[in-house]
Design an enzyme around this catalytic site. Structure first.
Site, PDB file in Angstrom:
ATOM      1  CG  ASP A  67      -2.057   0.997   1.082  1.00 13.39           C
ATOM      2  OD1 ASP A  67      -3.217   0.571   0.936  1.00 13.39           O
ATOM      3  OD2 ASP A  67      -1.783   2.219   1.106  1.00 13.39           O
ATOM      4  CG  ASN A 115     -12.351  -0.247   3.651  1.00 13.64           C
ATOM      5  OD1 ASN A 115     -12.771  -0.692   4.716  1.00 13.64           O
ATOM      6  ND2 ASN A 115     -11.152   0.299   3.533  1.00 13.64           N
ATOM      7  CG  HIS A 155      -8.696  -2.546  -2.728  1.00  9.43           C
ATOM      8  ND1 HIS A 155      -9.601  -1.806  -3.446  1.00  9.43           N
ATOM      9  CD2 HIS A 155      -8.528  -1.899  -1.552  1.00  9.43           C
ATOM     10  CE1 HIS A 155      -9.962  -0.753  -2.735  1.00  9.43           C
ATOM     11  NE2 HIS A 155      -9.332  -0.789  -1.576  1.00  9.43           N
ATOM     12  CG  MET A 156      -8.156  -9.026   1.437  1.00 11.26           C
ATOM     13  SD  MET A 156      -7.951 -10.818   1.207  1.00 11.26           S
ATOM     14  CE  MET A 156      -9.650 -11.344   1.040  1.00 11.26           C
ATOM     15  CG  HIS A 157      -6.950  -2.655   2.888  1.00 11.55           C
ATOM     16  ND1 HIS A 157      -6.202  -1.500   2.798  1.00 11.55           N
ATOM     17  CD2 HIS A 157      -8.133  -2.373   2.279  1.00 11.55           C
ATOM     18  CE1 HIS A 157      -6.907  -0.560   2.177  1.00 11.55           C
ATOM     19  NE2 HIS A 157      -8.076  -1.063   1.854  1.00 11.55           N
ATOM     20  CB  VAL A 189      -9.130   2.309  -5.216  1.00  9.52           C
ATOM     21  CG1 VAL A 189      -8.820   1.750  -6.600  1.00  9.52           C
ATOM     22  CG2 VAL A 189      -8.087   3.365  -4.824  1.00  9.52           C
TER      23      VAL A 189
HETATM   24  P1  5GP Z   1      -9.744   1.775   0.159  1.00 12.55           P
HETATM   25  O1  5GP Z   1      -9.894   2.986   1.032  1.00 12.55           O
HETATM   26  O2  5GP Z   1     -10.386   1.976  -1.200  1.00 12.55           O
HETATM   27  O3  5GP Z   1     -10.144   0.502   0.816  1.00 12.55           O
HETATM   28  O4  5GP Z   1      -8.178   1.616  -0.038  1.00 12.55           O
HETATM   29  C1  5GP Z   1      -7.457   2.130  -1.105  1.00 12.55           C
HETATM   30  C2  5GP Z   1      -6.009   1.960  -0.744  1.00 12.55           C
HETATM   31  O5  5GP Z   1      -5.239   2.063  -1.920  1.00 12.55           O
HETATM   32  C3  5GP Z   1      -5.470   3.003   0.239  1.00 12.55           C
HETATM   33  O6  5GP Z   1      -4.955   2.351   1.390  1.00 12.55           O
HETATM   34  C4  5GP Z   1      -4.400   3.734  -0.567  1.00 12.55           C
HETATM   35  O7  5GP Z   1      -3.272   4.055   0.235  1.00 12.55           O
HETATM   36  C5  5GP Z   1      -4.042   2.732  -1.648  1.00 12.55           C
HETATM   37  N1  5GP Z   1      -3.646   3.310  -2.919  1.00 12.55           N
HETATM   38  C6  5GP Z   1      -4.347   4.215  -3.659  1.00 12.55           C
HETATM   39  N2  5GP Z   1      -3.693   4.502  -4.794  1.00 12.55           N
HETATM   40  C7  5GP Z   1      -2.566   3.737  -4.792  1.00 12.55           C
HETATM   41  C8  5GP Z   1      -1.494   3.580  -5.715  1.00 12.55           C
HETATM   42  O8  5GP Z   1      -1.426   4.190  -6.773  1.00 12.55           O
HETATM   43  N3  5GP Z   1      -0.506   2.719  -5.354  1.00 12.55           N
HETATM   44  C9  5GP Z   1      -0.536   2.006  -4.198  1.00 12.55           C
HETATM   45  N4  5GP Z   1       0.492   1.183  -3.952  1.00 12.55           N
HETATM   46  N5  5GP Z   1      -1.543   2.124  -3.308  1.00 12.55           N
HETATM   47  C10 5GP Z   1      -2.536   2.980  -3.603  1.00 12.55           C
END
Ligand code: 5GP
Ligand code: ZN
Length: 114
Positions: free
Chosen positions: A30, A87, A100-102, A96
């Site tokens: 991330d 999320n 995606h799975m964190h 995004v």
């Molecule tokens: P969400 O809030 O949608 O669950 O998480 C999106 C995640 O994507 C965030 O933790 C953010 O830091 C990460 N993220 C967004 N854009 C990029 C990117 O271009 N590269 C990487 N490596 N992470 C990203």
């Protein structure tokens, strides 16, 4: 999908620190880590949210969990503990819209989350 940042990472059009890849999923660090281990595992196919998952996505869903398990073992957090988060939509903070799975670990994670 045009304009999707995670599709661009899948297509290697923008860089990412990739830690795992197979034919269904890709995992990378991330950009804004919230824990010592913070990796995103994404489907290679553009699926916007969990609400868009259907029966045709079984292999992808299985691959997301298989990758999470493998990464947790490699990062030495499998036994200590880690959290998987997907999320979904605005109240959960999804930013995004490509599934995606964190995988978060390497420190104590409070519950409930904020
Ligand atoms: P969400 O809030 O949608 O669950 O998480 C999106 C995640 O994507 C965030 O933790 C953010 O830091 C990460 N993220 C967004 N854009 C990029 C990117 O271009 N590269 C990487 N490596 N992470 C990203
Ligand atoms: Zn996408």
């Amino acid at each position: 999908m045009m304009g999707c940042v995670f599709c661009k990472i899948v297509q290697k059009q923008i860089p990412a620190k990739i830690v795992y890849e197979d034919d269904k999923v890709l995992a990378f660090e991330d950009a804004t880590p919230q824990a010592p281990v913070h990796i995103l595992i994404i489907s290679k196919e553009h699926i916007p949210t969990v609400n868009d998952i259907n029966a045709g996505h079984k292999e992808i869903i299985s691959s997301l969990f298989a990758a999470a398990k493998k990464i947790a073992e490699e990062r030495n957090i499998a036994q200590k503990g880690y959290r998987l988060v997907i999320n979904t939509n605005s109240e959960a903070g999804q930013t995004v819209f490509h599934i995606h799975m964190h995988i978060l670990g390497g420190r104590h994670l409070a519950w409930p989350p904020g």
